[in-house]
Design a protein around this motif. Structure first.
Motif, PDB file in Angstrom:
ATOM      1  N   ASP A   1      10.563  49.685 -11.310  1.00 15.98           N
ATOM      2  CA  ASP A   1      10.230  50.977 -10.526  1.00 15.98           C
ATOM      3  C   ASP A   1      11.543  51.428  -9.940  1.00 15.98           C
ATOM      4  OD1 ASP A   1       7.419  50.586 -11.234  1.00 15.98           O
ATOM      5  OD2 ASP A   1       7.084  49.222  -9.440  1.00 15.98           O
ATOM      6  N   GLU A   2      12.295  50.672  -9.741  1.00 19.28           N
ATOM      7  CA  GLU A   2      13.612  51.149  -8.919  1.00 19.28           C
ATOM      8  C   GLU A   2      14.585  51.733 -10.113  1.00 19.28           C
ATOM      9  OE1 GLU A   2      17.854  48.714  -8.152  1.00 19.28           O
ATOM     10  OE2 GLU A   2      15.894  48.012  -7.100  1.00 19.28           O
TER      11      GLU A   2
ATOM     12  N   LYS B   1      13.450  53.198 -12.828  1.00 18.01           N
ATOM     13  CA  LYS B   1      12.971  54.597 -13.250  1.00 18.01           C
ATOM     14  C   LYS B   1      13.272  55.779 -12.251  1.00 18.01           C
ATOM     15  CE  LYS B   1       8.714  53.273 -15.546  1.00 18.01           C
ATOM     16  NZ  LYS B   1       7.162  53.437 -15.786  1.00 18.01           N
ATOM     17  N   LYS B   2      13.905  55.326 -11.129  1.00  8.95           N
ATOM     18  CA  LYS B   2      14.313  56.648 -10.152  1.00  8.95           C
ATOM     19  C   LYS B   2      15.397  57.031 -10.424  1.00  8.95           C
ATOM     20  CE  LYS B   2      10.969  54.891  -6.572  1.00  8.95           C
ATOM     21  NZ  LYS B   2      10.931  54.357  -5.258  1.00  8.95           N
ATOM     22  N   LEU B   3      16.352  56.157 -11.236  1.00  7.07           N
ATOM     23  CA  LEU B   3      17.895  56.441 -11.381  1.00  7.07           C
ATOM     24  C   LEU B   3      18.059  57.859 -12.404  1.00  7.07           C
ATOM     25  CD1 LEU B   3      19.257  52.717 -11.898  1.00  7.07           C
ATOM     26  CD2 LEU B   3      19.340  54.341  -9.625  1.00  7.07           C
TER      27      LEU B   3
ATOM     28  N   TYR C   1      18.328  56.827 -16.160  1.00 11.40           N
ATOM     29  CA  TYR C   1      17.265  55.999 -16.764  1.00 11.40           C
ATOM     30  C   TYR C   1      16.922  56.867 -17.896  1.00 11.40           C
ATOM     31  CZ  TYR C   1      12.912  53.973 -17.819  1.00 11.40           C
ATOM     32  OH  TYR C   1      11.718  53.346 -18.619  1.00 11.40           O
TER      33      TYR C   1
END
Length: 539
Positions: free
Chosen positions: A286-287, A289-291, A294
């Protein structure tokens, strides 16, 4: 002095313009729009996840080895990094006969090995014979079986008396190689682009044996050359000075790290210690995917478990079916793998439009009945699941072990191995149940089905089925696409409904982290990313 400098500058500009003019349009499309990249250090760092088994293209079978081989060596044919269309490699052109049975490759005369020797058609002929003659354990020797006489030679008991003229590979001259096929094969150029069919410097192999791949000995013909190999740490490659297309190569240096722990690699990426990390920690998805770095794309791949069909209790098809029906793929994909892969009770993804057949559904009650009817006593029965080091593989094995313990009453032992040990145990069939994965070598169902035939170097289950083999060979001769697809479906029924030498799990997605500095990288279904086309821009 000034006039001399001006003349030198004009000569340089002329050479650059000539180089660009001579370049085909498809290749120009993969070039930078400006020269800004030249202001950036062209040192590309990525994590290759483990120590490679080898750098010998004849003996490797894993994706991480292929990444390295494709940097240091080149075949007759290469692949477009974006479209995957066959492109010229060591051969600058080829002809295909009207009947699709004869391929003639014309090698470029400026292709050199890193020791300065010219690459010739003899290099490819001898390297292909090496794959077939049994002198090395070549898991992909069957990639040459499309050629007339190749399979007969490979399986001949007395190779010294074999008439080599019966093999459909002929060296016409130093720069012309003729290849004759048993049947028309639409994807044969893709096969020729595969690392197994690369040439190796046999004089170097003969001089140094298994040590020919070490930095102090290796001779290469690709865009990069091996400079350093720190075991279990990193491999360093530098731009080759002798590569025929060196002017096109932008990267000056590549470092391939061997970090097995995804969490460690992830932290290094966040600290700008690398440009590419081809996997992500499941626990932090989840962390991640925000980058902005990614990515998540479709792949022509499949994930599964192998059963050792020579070891009890998995030497019985009914037992293998029961364990398959005791595996909850949907929950695995949704809750353990964060709903990213597609749960699959089938094996083959939609290669070239193939439509899979439905396999065995999750049904623990039926699984228990099958074992009971087969006389299998599960109380006290212990089975082992072997996997190579990876947080994701561990999570999958833990989930499946709970499935089997809760649904079947067996005890499950998990065995984690580093990459080279894992491959060695797979090859020697020193396992009961083992993690498996397969990326398509080309866009055709054949790449997923031919590996399960008897004697295939990538089978490694001990499973043999004559009916399956007959269907596979029939499909390779069939020219009608619809009829071929039906044959593949019949094979898949045997593979995932009746016999189950494997346990299909899911169709994975390709996910990872890529620095925004990286250019010339294209997402594609094969996970094929030749670093010849990569360059770095400013952040």
């Amino acid at each position: 002095m000034k006039i001399k400098n001006i003349l030198s500058l004009l000569l340089l500009i002329t050479n650059i313009c000539t180089f660009a003019q001579d370049m085909p349009a498809w290749k120009k499309a993969h070039m930078p729009d400006s020269n800004d990249w030249k202001k950036v250090e062209q040192h590309f760092v990525f994590n290759n996840s483990a120590e490679p088994k080898s750098l010998d293209s004849g003996v490797i079978s894993g994706l991480l080895e292929f990444r390295l081989i494709e940097c240091m060596f080149e075949g007759l044919v290469s692949m477009d990094p974006e479209t995957l269309v066959p492109r010229p490699g060591i051969a600058n052109k080829w002809n295909i006969s009207k009947d699709g049975l004869t391929y003639t490759f014309y090698l470029r005369k400026n292709a050199k090995w890193s020791n300065g020797r010219t690459v010739t058609a003899h290099d490819f002929y001898k390297s292909w014979i090496r794959i077939l003659d049994g002198s090395i354990a070549a898991p992909y020797n069957y990639q040459l079986f499309y050629i007339v006489g190749a399979e007969d030679f490979s399986k001949a008991k007395n190779k010294s008396s074999f008439d080599m003229k019966k093999i459909g590979v002929n060296v016409i001259d130093d720069f012309t190689l003729e290849v004759k096929l048993k049947n028309p094969t639409a994807y044969f150029l893709d096969i020729v682009a595969f690392p197994t069919l690369y040439a190796v410097p046999l004089e170097t192999v003969k001089a140094y044996g298994d040590k020919w791949i070490l930095p102090e000995n290796i001779v290469t013909n690709g865009p990069f050359h091996l400079q350093k190999w720190d075991r279990r740490q990193k491999i360093v490659m530098v731009k080759s000075k002798t590569y025929w297309d060196a002017k096109y190569v932008k990267l000056e240096k590549i470092t391939a790290l061997a970090i097995e722990r995804v969490e460690t690699a992830y932290k290094k990426f966040l600290n700008k210690g690398m440009h590419w990390q081809p996997s992500v920690p499941e626990s932090k998805i989840d962390e991640v995917k925000k980058l902005p770095e990614y990515y998540q794309t479709d792949t022509l791949a499949t994930s599964f478990y192998r059963f050792n069909c020579k070891k009890a209790p998995f030497d019985k098809a009914e037992v293998r079916r029961a364990f398959a029906m005791a595996t909850d793929r949907k929950t695995l994909a949704k809750h353990v793998l964060h709903d990213i892969p597609t749960p699959a009770n089938w094996f083959c993804p939609p290669a070239a439009g193939y439509i899979h057949v439905k396999g065995l559904d999750y049904n623990p009650a039926k699984a228990r009945k099958i074992l009971k009817d087969a006389g299998v006593i599960t109380k006290g029965l212990a089975v082992e699941i072997t996997f190579n080091t990876s947080e994701t593989h561990k999570l999958i094995a833990e989930f499946i072990s709970k499935n089997w313990e809760n649904n079947l009453g067996v005890k499950v032992i998990l065995k984690n191995m580093e990459w080279k040990t894992y491959l060695s145990n797979m090859t020697s069939m020193n396992y009961e149940v083992m993690r498996g994965g397969w990326y398509g070598d080309y866009n055709d169902p054949n790449t997923f089905f031919d590996m399960w035939t008897e004697g295939n170097g990538n089978n490694r289950t001990g499973w043999v089925n004559k009916k399956y083999d007959t269907l596979l060979f029939a499909s390779q001769k069939e020219t009608d696409k619809a009829k071929r697809m039906i044959l593949f479906q019949q094979m898949e029924i045997i593979l995932i409904k009746e016999e189950l030498p494997i346990l299909p799990l899911f169709i994975p997605a390709n996910k990872g982290l890529l620095s925004e500095q990286v250019n010339g990288y294209y997402h594609n279904i094969f996970g094929f990313h030749p670093l010849k086309y990569i360059w770095l821009e400013k952040e």
